[in-house]
Motif scaffolding. Structure first.
Motif, short mmCIF file in Angstrom:
data_model
loop_
_atom_site.label_atom_id
_atom_site.label_comp_id
_atom_site.label_asym_id
_atom_site.label_seq_id
_atom_site.Cartn_x
_atom_site.Cartn_y
_atom_site.Cartn_z
N TRP A 103 11.24 -0.93 0.79
CA TRP A 103 10.62 -1.97 1.63
C TRP A 103 9.62 -1.36 2.60
CZ3 TRP A 103 11.17 -1.51 6.88
CH2 TRP A 103 12.18 -0.61 7.31
N PHE A 104 9.96 -0.16 3.09
CA PHE A 104 9.08 0.50 4.05
C PHE A 104 7.78 0.95 3.39
CE2 PHE A 104 7.90 4.44 6.42
CZ PHE A 104 7.54 3.82 7.60
N PHE A 105 7.91 1.59 2.23
CA PHE A 105 6.72 2.04 1.51
C PHE A 105 5.84 0.83 1.14
CE2 PHE A 105 9.34 5.87 0.27
CZ PHE A 105 8.54 6.78 0.92
N HIS A 208 -0.71 -0.55 -9.16
CA HIS A 208 -0.45 0.83 -8.73
C HIS A 208 -1.70 1.69 -8.63
CE1 HIS A 208 3.94 0.43 -10.27
NE2 HIS A 208 3.80 -0.01 -9.04
N TRP A 209 -2.82 1.19 -9.20
CA TRP A 209 -4.01 2.04 -9.29
C TRP A 209 -5.22 1.48 -8.58
CZ3 TRP A 209 -3.68 6.86 -11.32
CH2 TRP A 209 -2.48 7.14 -11.96
N PRO A 213 -3.52 2.34 -3.54
CA PRO A 213 -3.73 3.79 -3.38
C PRO A 213 -5.04 4.12 -2.69
CG PRO A 213 -3.85 3.13 -5.69
CD PRO A 213 -3.28 1.98 -4.94
N TRP A 214 -6.09 3.38 -3.03
CA TRP A 214 -7.39 3.72 -2.44
C TRP A 214 -7.43 3.37 -0.97
CZ3 TRP A 214 -10.36 7.12 -4.69
CH2 TRP A 214 -10.20 7.31 -6.07
N TYR A 384 5.31 5.61 -6.61
CA TYR A 384 3.85 5.75 -6.56
C TYR A 384 3.34 5.81 -5.13
CZ TYR A 384 2.05 5.32 -11.29
OH TYR A 384 1.69 5.57 -12.59
N TRP A 385 3.85 4.89 -4.30
CA TRP A 385 3.33 4.85 -2.92
C TRP A 385 3.63 6.17 -2.21
CZ3 TRP A 385 0.89 1.82 -5.30
CH2 TRP A 385 0.74 0.45 -5.16
N ALA A 386 4.85 6.69 -2.38
CA ALA A 386 5.19 7.97 -1.75
C ALA A 386 4.30 9.08 -2.29
CB ALA A 386 6.66 8.30 -1.99
N TRP A 387 4.00 8.98 -3.58
CA TRP A 387 3.18 10.00 -4.23
C TRP A 387 1.74 9.95 -3.70
CZ3 TRP A 387 0.91 9.80 -9.78
CH2 TRP A 387 0.55 11.09 -10.19
N TRP A 388 1.16 8.74 -3.69
CA TRP A 388 -0.22 8.62 -3.17
C TRP A 388 -0.26 9.09 -1.73
CZ3 TRP A 388 -2.72 8.50 -7.27
CH2 TRP A 388 -2.61 7.53 -8.26
#
Lengths: 568, 139
Positions: A103-105, A208-209, A213-214, A384-388
């Motif tokens: 939820w936080f991400f 996700h893309w 991310p941007w 994904y969010w943590a990764w970006w």
């Protein structure tokens, strides 16, 4: 002489900008020394702490691989006394973080998108990075190639086929928003579900893309560009915190922020190098029958690092920019080939469908609460969010470095909107071609075999290319592209780490960037041989959480910084 | 014999330039030549200056101070580079052509092993320039 080089006094900005007055002199904490004949100019203590901690981490993952794997990826709860299923010890750090803080991400990423969109329409959109009279350093083409190649390139190669095909046919119960499955339990195609599953697969992948991310990259990049070009602070992450912490950012508060940024970048790059080597090797085996072994992968990492070394030694204009442009040209050729080989009319309508689906499902997909699709939301989106976010210091800093002279509006539009459209298009072409292959003949489809029947991510791209003409040639292009994308991430990443560990100096001696570039390669090789790449990936995610908090604070700092600037 | 001397300077290490600056000024007086001090900077804030304009200003002051000290005709020529650690040699070679200087005087370090991998800037300039280059080594 001392008068000329004294930095006290009011600096002259280029047109109007609001230089922050501070007594901090860039490079004042640096140590200038020599190792043998090579000169060094490094920040004390960021350089040493970052380097030592990375070495300690690699040693831990190699010496105690079982323990590291348990900590990061979880243990078998039933075999360990006192470990409940679903607890930290069972899930491991990676899954624990993505399932607890999903939820936080999700909320934070939504906020970054809204914040970026707000900046485009706000009156501060007219603020020019570098002062009111600054002019852009790079043409649109060169600028765009660099920010794209550093930010996303490799992911598009790895996930372009994998992700849409996966969501389309996943038998593992992690359909986005609980979408319909196009296959029965026995693997028979259900025609009436195909259109809907296909639409949702494209929407969920694009989510996700595209904007999210941007927006994450845009926030970090804008903060760095604003605080160095307009405020005169060093080009490191800590400078963005000046409005909040004042001169304390030059002390331990700043050391910690910068060190975290170095970790995130180095771990992120080493992980990518490791996975990239595996994908390239899988491709070489699939196409040429070259054995898929650690030795081959070590050779690949060495070769990638060697080319990246040449690129960093040739510098930003002579190396990184040239490679990024070559890279974009090859990617464009592959994109156009797949587009026409798979049927341009179908794929273009796929793009329109995908874009429509993306906007229609954007709000449901980004809602952080009250959802049932844990597998998708926690396993994919939160990951994904943590990764970006963990990549954002690196990509953001690199984007900042090449974006002087743009206005905030132009900057955010170009970093947010255009790459988003390109990504949705890419996913529509590669994902569309892959799904076409699956539904045309599910029994014989290589994509279905590699993604849905057995989960074999590194091969997904090559499986899709196999369904099109000239597969031997295009697969080879694919392998080359994977490798070149890694080179462009590795070289720009080395420049970024070098700048952070030199206290924001971009003109530190060349041996330092050679050191970081080599170091990344060595970390990747050590972990590949020792089997610690999983731990490394978990570490990337773990740095994502503290960095999300850092990013939220940065949004506030940007507003504070922009308010003091003159609008264009 | 010489009309225009170019002297590349690194403002971050201005304390190490004294010998070379004296040589440049002496040559200028001897031949009645003009000296242009050339400095290369990044657009990002650095240890010398926080903006390219501040850098230009400091370089101009250095030239003015030299002109006054030695009674020579001196100017300055700042160059902004995206990646000064790497582009320096090319930028200096370009600046030399642009200025039309017929002599280069610059400070350089003692030759060492590292030059095999990353040649010194003075050596590179001498190799690629069509004019005389006077490399001033430390005492």
């Amino acid at each position: 002489m001392s008068d000329e080089t004294d930095i006290q006094g009011i600096p002259t900005p280029e047109g109007h900008s609001d230089i922050i007055e501070t007594d901090y002199k860039i490079g004042q904490d640096n140590i200038e020394t020599k190792i043998g004949p090579f000169g060094l100019d490094i920040h004390n203590p960021v350089f040493v702490i970052s380097g030592m901690t990375v070495i300690a981490f690699v040693a831990y993952a190699l010496v105690a691989p079982g323990h590291a794997n348990g900590l990061f990826n979880g243990v078998d709860a039933s075999a360990v006394e006192g470990c409940e299923p679903g607890a930290f010890c069972d899930l491991g750090m990676r899954s624990y973080l993505t399932s607890t803080f999903d939820w936080f991400f999700l909320s934070a990423a939504n906020l970054f998108v809204l914040f970026s969109l707000f900046l485009i329409v706000s009156p501060w959109g007219g603020v020019r990075l570098g002062g009111t009279d600054a002019r852009p350093d790079y043409s649109y083409a060169g600028w765009f190639a660099m920010l794209f190649a550093a930010g996303m390139g490799i992911g598009l190669m790895f996930f372009g086929v994998l992700e849409p095909a996966y969501y389309f046919g996943t038998p593992w119960g992690d359909e986005p928003l609980g979408a319909v499955r196009p296959f029965t339990e026995d693997g028979v195609l259900i025609q009436e579900n195909v259109a809907e599953a296909r639409r949702m697969a494209l929407a969920a992948t694009s989510y996700h893309w595209a904007l999210h991310p941007w927006a994450i990259y845009a926030v970090v990049a804008l903060a760095l560009a604003l605080f160095s070009y307009n405020k005169g602070l060093p080009l490191t992450i800590r400078s963005a915190f000046y409005p909040i912490f004042g001169d304390r950012v030059w002390g331990w508060t700043g050391h910690i922020i910068d060190t975290l940024a170095v970790f995130a970048t180095l771990f992120g790059l080493a992980t990518s190098l490791g996975f990239g080597a595996q994908q390239a090797n899988a491709g070489l085996e699939y196409v040429y029958g070259i054995p898929n072994t650690t030795t081959v992968q070590v050779i690949l990492i060495t070769a990638i690092t060697a080319v990246a070394l040449v690129s960093v030694v040739r510098g930003l204009d002579g190396g990184v920019k040239v490679l990024s442009e070559i890279n974009m040209s090859i990617a464009l050729v592959l994109l156009l080939f797949v587009l026409f080989a798979a049927g341009a009319a179908t794929i273009l309508s796929e793009f329109v469908t995908g874009l429509g689906a993306y906007f229609k499902e954007l709000i449901p997909l980004s809602t952080p609460f009250g959802r049932e699709d844990d597998g998708y939301r926690q396993g994919w989106t939160a990951f994904y969010w943590a990764w970006w976010i963990s990549w954002s210091p690196f990509v953001g800093m690199f984007i900042a470095r090449v974006s002087r002279g743009r206005t905030v509006r132009e900057f955010v539009t170009c970093v947010l909107v255009i790459p988003s459209i390109v990504c949705v298009f890419w996913m529509a072409v590669f994902g569309g071609a892959a799904i076409n292959d699956i539904i045309a003949n599910p029994e014989a489809s290589a994509v279905k075999a590699q993604v849905i029947d057995s989960y074999n991510p590194p091969l997904s791209l090559f499986a899709m290319l196999e369904s099109l003409p000239l597969a031997a040639i295009t697969s080879t292009i694919g392998i080359v592209l994977v490798i070149v994308f890694f080179v462009t991430s590795s070289d720009s990443g080395s420049l970024v780490i070098d700048t952070i560990t030199a206290g924001g100096k971009v003109d530190a001696p060349v041996p330092q960037r050679i050191f970081w570039c080599t170091f990344e390669g060595l970390v990747a090789i050590a972990l590949l041989i020792g089997g610690g790449l999983g731990a490394l990936q978990a570490m990337v995610i773990s740095t994502g959480l503290p960095f999300t908090i850092i990013l939220l604070i940065i949004c506030y700092a940007i507003l504070r910084g922009l308010m003091a600037e003159k609008r264009g | 014999m010489f009309k225009h001397i170019m002297m590349p300077v690194d403002l971050a290490h201005a304390d190490k330039l004294d010998r070379a600056m004296t040589v440049a000024a002496d040559q200028a007086k001897h031949y009645g030549a003009k000296v242009t001090y050339v400095g290369v900077t990044a657009a990002t804030p650095g240890s010398v200056a926080r903006t390219p304009e501040e850098y230009a200003d400091k370089l101009a002051k250095l030239a003015a101070a030299q002109a006054e000290l030695h009674g020579i005709d001196a100017g300055s020529h700042p160059v902004v580079s995206h990646d000064p650690a790497v582009d320096l040699d090319d930028k200096l070679i370009e600046a030399r052509k642009e200025l039309g200087a017929d002599l280069v005087v610059m400070a350089t370090h003692l030759p060492n092993m590292a030059d095999m991998f990353l040649p010194g800037h003075g050596g590179e300039l001498a190799r690629h320039s069509q004019v005389s280059v006077f490399l001033v080594r430390p005492a």
